[in-house]
Design a protein around this motif. Structure first.
Motif, PDB file in Angstrom:
ATOM      1  N   VAL A 191      -7.135 -17.445  -3.593  1.00  0.00           N
ATOM      2  CA  VAL A 191      -5.895 -17.064  -4.266  1.00  0.00           C
ATOM      3  C   VAL A 191      -5.058 -16.144  -3.381  1.00  0.00           C
ATOM      4  CG1 VAL A 191      -4.934 -15.729  -6.190  1.00  0.00           C
ATOM      5  CG2 VAL A 191      -6.754 -17.394  -6.613  1.00  0.00           C
ATOM      6  N   ALA A 192      -5.715 -15.231  -2.672  1.00  0.00           N
ATOM      7  CA  ALA A 192      -4.984 -14.333  -1.766  1.00  0.00           C
ATOM      8  C   ALA A 192      -4.277 -15.127  -0.676  1.00  0.00           C
ATOM      9  CB  ALA A 192      -5.936 -13.317  -1.144  1.00  0.00           C
TER      10      ALA A 192
ATOM     11  N   SER B 214       4.188 -16.826  -1.346  1.00  0.00           N
ATOM     12  CA  SER B 214       4.896 -15.581  -1.689  1.00  0.00           C
ATOM     13  C   SER B 214       4.971 -15.360  -3.196  1.00  0.00           C
ATOM     14  CB  SER B 214       6.314 -15.615  -1.094  1.00  0.00           C
ATOM     15  OG  SER B 214       6.272 -15.778   0.304  1.00  0.00           O
ATOM     16  N   TRP B 215       3.817 -15.464  -3.837  1.00  0.00           N
ATOM     17  CA  TRP B 215       3.782 -15.261  -5.286  1.00  0.00           C
ATOM     18  C   TRP B 215       3.999 -13.795  -5.668  1.00  0.00           C
ATOM     19  CZ3 TRP B 215      -1.328 -18.470  -5.926  1.00  0.00           C
ATOM     20  CH2 TRP B 215      -1.018 -19.833  -5.863  1.00  0.00           C
ATOM     21  N   SER B 216       3.419 -12.882  -4.880  1.00  0.00           N
ATOM     22  CA  SER B 216       3.546 -11.462  -5.205  1.00  0.00           C
ATOM     23  C   SER B 216       3.703 -10.649  -3.930  1.00  0.00           C
ATOM     24  CB  SER B 216       2.319 -10.975  -5.990  1.00  0.00           C
ATOM     25  OG  SER B 216       1.144 -11.015  -5.183  1.00  0.00           O
ATOM     26  N   THR B 217       4.188  -9.426  -4.105  1.00  0.00           N
ATOM     27  CA  THR B 217       4.383  -8.536  -2.962  1.00  0.00           C
ATOM     28  C   THR B 217       3.725  -7.191  -3.242  1.00  0.00           C
ATOM     29  OG1 THR B 217       6.514  -9.570  -2.433  1.00  0.00           O
ATOM     30  CG2 THR B 217       6.069  -7.408  -1.471  1.00  0.00           C
ATOM     31  N   VAL B 218       2.789  -6.810  -2.406  1.00  0.00           N
ATOM     32  CA  VAL B 218       2.126  -5.510  -2.519  1.00  0.00           C
ATOM     33  C   VAL B 218       2.761  -4.572  -1.503  1.00  0.00           C
ATOM     34  CG1 VAL B 218      -0.055  -4.264  -2.296  1.00  0.00           C
ATOM     35  CG2 VAL B 218      -0.027  -6.560  -3.294  1.00  0.00           C
ATOM     36  N   PRO B 219       3.275  -3.415  -1.934  1.00  0.00           N
ATOM     37  CA  PRO B 219       3.900  -2.471  -0.997  1.00  0.00           C
ATOM     38  C   PRO B 219       2.957  -2.087   0.143  1.00  0.00           C
ATOM     39  CG  PRO B 219       4.317  -1.815  -3.258  1.00  0.00           C
ATOM     40  CD  PRO B 219       3.312  -2.931  -3.314  1.00  0.00           C
ATOM     41  N   THR B 220       3.512  -1.846   1.301  1.00  0.00           N
ATOM     42  CA  THR B 220       2.706  -1.500   2.479  1.00  0.00           C
ATOM     43  C   THR B 220       1.854  -0.266   2.235  1.00  0.00           C
ATOM     44  OG1 THR B 220       4.382  -2.447   3.948  1.00  0.00           O
ATOM     45  CG2 THR B 220       2.799  -0.933   4.931  1.00  0.00           C
ATOM     46  N   TRP B 221       2.420   0.717   1.522  1.00  0.00           N
ATOM     47  CA  TRP B 221       1.664   1.945   1.296  1.00  0.00           C
ATOM     48  C   TRP B 221       0.430   1.690   0.433  1.00  0.00           C
ATOM     49  CZ3 TRP B 221       0.534   3.989  -3.431  1.00  0.00           C
ATOM     50  CH2 TRP B 221       1.304   3.576  -4.528  1.00  0.00           C
TER      51      TRP B 221
ATOM     52  N   MET C 100     -10.842  -3.051  -3.855  1.00  0.00           N
ATOM     53  CA  MET C 100      -9.828  -2.791  -2.842  1.00  0.00           C
ATOM     54  C   MET C 100      -9.499  -4.041  -2.017  1.00  0.00           C
ATOM     55  SD  MET C 100      -8.788   0.251  -3.269  1.00  0.00           S
ATOM     56  CE  MET C 100      -9.112  -0.006  -5.029  1.00  0.00           C
ATOM     57  N   ILE C 101     -10.411  -5.022  -2.007  1.00  0.00           N
ATOM     58  CA  ILE C 101     -10.218  -6.218  -1.168  1.00  0.00           C
ATOM     59  C   ILE C 101      -8.893  -6.937  -1.454  1.00  0.00           C
ATOM     60  CG2 ILE C 101     -11.084  -8.561  -0.751  1.00  0.00           C
ATOM     61  CD1 ILE C 101     -13.897  -7.436  -0.709  1.00  0.00           C
ATOM     62  N   PRO C 102      -8.576  -7.269  -2.713  1.00  0.00           N
ATOM     63  CA  PRO C 102      -7.317  -7.989  -2.943  1.00  0.00           C
ATOM     64  C   PRO C 102      -6.083  -7.168  -2.574  1.00  0.00           C
ATOM     65  CG  PRO C 102      -8.305  -7.327  -5.019  1.00  0.00           C
ATOM     66  CD  PRO C 102      -9.329  -7.091  -3.955  1.00  0.00           C
ATOM     67  N   LEU C 103      -6.188  -5.844  -2.687  1.00  0.00           N
ATOM     68  CA  LEU C 103      -5.054  -4.992  -2.324  1.00  0.00           C
ATOM     69  C   LEU C 103      -4.896  -4.931  -0.807  1.00  0.00           C
ATOM     70  CD1 LEU C 103      -5.466  -2.096  -4.917  1.00  0.00           C
ATOM     71  CD2 LEU C 103      -4.085  -4.184  -5.076  1.00  0.00           C
ATOM     72  N   VAL C 104      -6.013  -4.888  -0.092  1.00  0.00           N
ATOM     73  CA  VAL C 104      -5.950  -4.953   1.371  1.00  0.00           C
ATOM     74  C   VAL C 104      -5.335  -6.281   1.795  1.00  0.00           C
ATOM     75  CG1 VAL C 104      -7.305  -5.051   3.500  1.00  0.00           C
ATOM     76  CG2 VAL C 104      -7.905  -3.393   1.726  1.00  0.00           C
ATOM     77  N   LEU C 105      -5.653  -7.339   1.075  1.00  0.00           N
ATOM     78  CA  LEU C 105      -5.107  -8.659   1.376  1.00  0.00           C
ATOM     79  C   LEU C 105      -3.651  -8.800   0.921  1.00  0.00           C
ATOM     80  CD1 LEU C 105      -8.158 -10.929   0.487  1.00  0.00           C
ATOM     81  CD2 LEU C 105      -7.179 -10.562   2.760  1.00  0.00           C
ATOM     82  N   GLY C 106      -3.151  -7.788   0.210  1.00  0.00           N
ATOM     83  CA  GLY C 106      -1.753  -7.812  -0.213  1.00  0.00           C
ATOM     84  C   GLY C 106      -1.460  -8.800  -1.319  1.00  0.00           C
ATOM     85  N   SER C 107      -2.408  -8.953  -2.274  1.00  0.00           N
ATOM     86  CA  SER C 107      -2.235  -9.936  -3.338  1.00  0.00           C
ATOM     87  C   SER C 107      -2.586  -9.348  -4.703  1.00  0.00           C
ATOM     88  CB  SER C 107      -3.100 -11.171  -3.074  1.00  0.00           C
ATOM     89  OG  SER C 107      -3.068 -12.054  -4.176  1.00  0.00           O
ATOM     90  N   TRP C 108      -1.594  -9.273  -5.579  1.00  0.00           N
ATOM     91  CA  TRP C 108      -1.868  -8.851  -6.957  1.00  0.00           C
ATOM     92  C   TRP C 108      -2.616  -9.930  -7.711  1.00  0.00           C
ATOM     93  CZ3 TRP C 108      -1.510  -3.952  -7.416  1.00  0.00           C
ATOM     94  CH2 TRP C 108      -0.470  -3.208  -6.855  1.00  0.00           C
TER      95      TRP C 108
END
Length: 221
Positions: free
Chosen positions: A90-91, A98-105, A166-174
């Motif tokens: 899914v990530a 480009s389904w979702s955008t996780v802020p860089t921070w 934390m894995i999905p957030l590191v991958l930048g995917s909600w």
């Protein structure tokens, strides 16, 4: 040498599998967060593997044994595997379309928390020489009640929950986070079954449960 080769084969296979699950759905190798996770996940793992090989080969051998013998735990492992596959795929798809955008921070903060969790995981392994990937009681095993084990009864599970969320957030995917939020439920099933075995077969564990009240979250559960 045999143990070294076994560890390296499993390491390379794991690396290739995770890479395929991430980059194939992404449709490209230009997935920066994918490479970030690969580095955060497998870099410390490789270092830890060589440390265990040098300092405690028997411990490394136990860590490489992932074959559960109990029916409940086999189901838990299978469910965990499906969750990881779904989360990685899914990530990759999320990045591709480009389904979702996780802020860089958020990605940076998640990466820092991931490394902190990894460090705590290493501390748990240092404290408990009998720690294995399967549910069993070793000959001569004793209860560990110091360090993190004096705070909660299952610090390894507490740390892995933080690590894997934390894995999905590191991958930048909600969207990938949806798959990984089921991991705490899997852990609850696993440790409940494990505690029944430890209470039954590990001398002193019943007294340890009275001493350390909380399983994975201090003052809560």
């Amino acid at each position: 040498m045999k143990l070294l080769m076994e560890a390296l084969v499993k390491f390379v296979c794991g690396l290739l599998l995770v890479g395929l699950l991430i980059f194939l759905p992404a449709g490209t190798l230009s997935y920066t967060c994918g490479w970030l996770l690969i580095g955060l996940l497998f870099g410390p793992m490789l270092i830890a593997g060589f440390v265990m090989l040098y300092k405690s080969p028997e411990f490394l051998k136990r860590r490489l044994d992932a074959k559960e013998k109990q029916g409940t735990q086999k189901g838990v492992v299978a469910l965990s595997g499906l969750m990881f596959i779904a989360g990685f795929v899914v990530a990759g798809l999320d990045f591709r379309f480009s389904w979702s955008t996780v802020p860089t921070w958020v990605v940076i903060a998640a990466s820092v928390l991931f490394l902190i969790a990894y460090a705590l995981y290493a501390e748990v392994m240092r404290e408990n020489a009998y720690l294995s990937r399967t549910i069993k009681v070793e000959e001569g095993q004793t209860v560990v009640d110091t360090g993190l084990y004096g705070v909660v009864r299952h610090p390894m599970y507490a740390v892995t929950i933080l690590l894997f969320l934390m894995i999905p957030l590191v991958l930048g995917s909600w969207y990938a986070l949806i798959a990984f939020v089921f991991y705490p439920v899997v852990i609850v099933v696993r440790l409940t079954d494990e505690e029944e075995l430890l209470t039954r077969e590990l001398p002193g564990y019943s007294e340890y449960k009275q001493k350390v009240k909380y399983r994975i979250i201090p003052f809560i559960w």
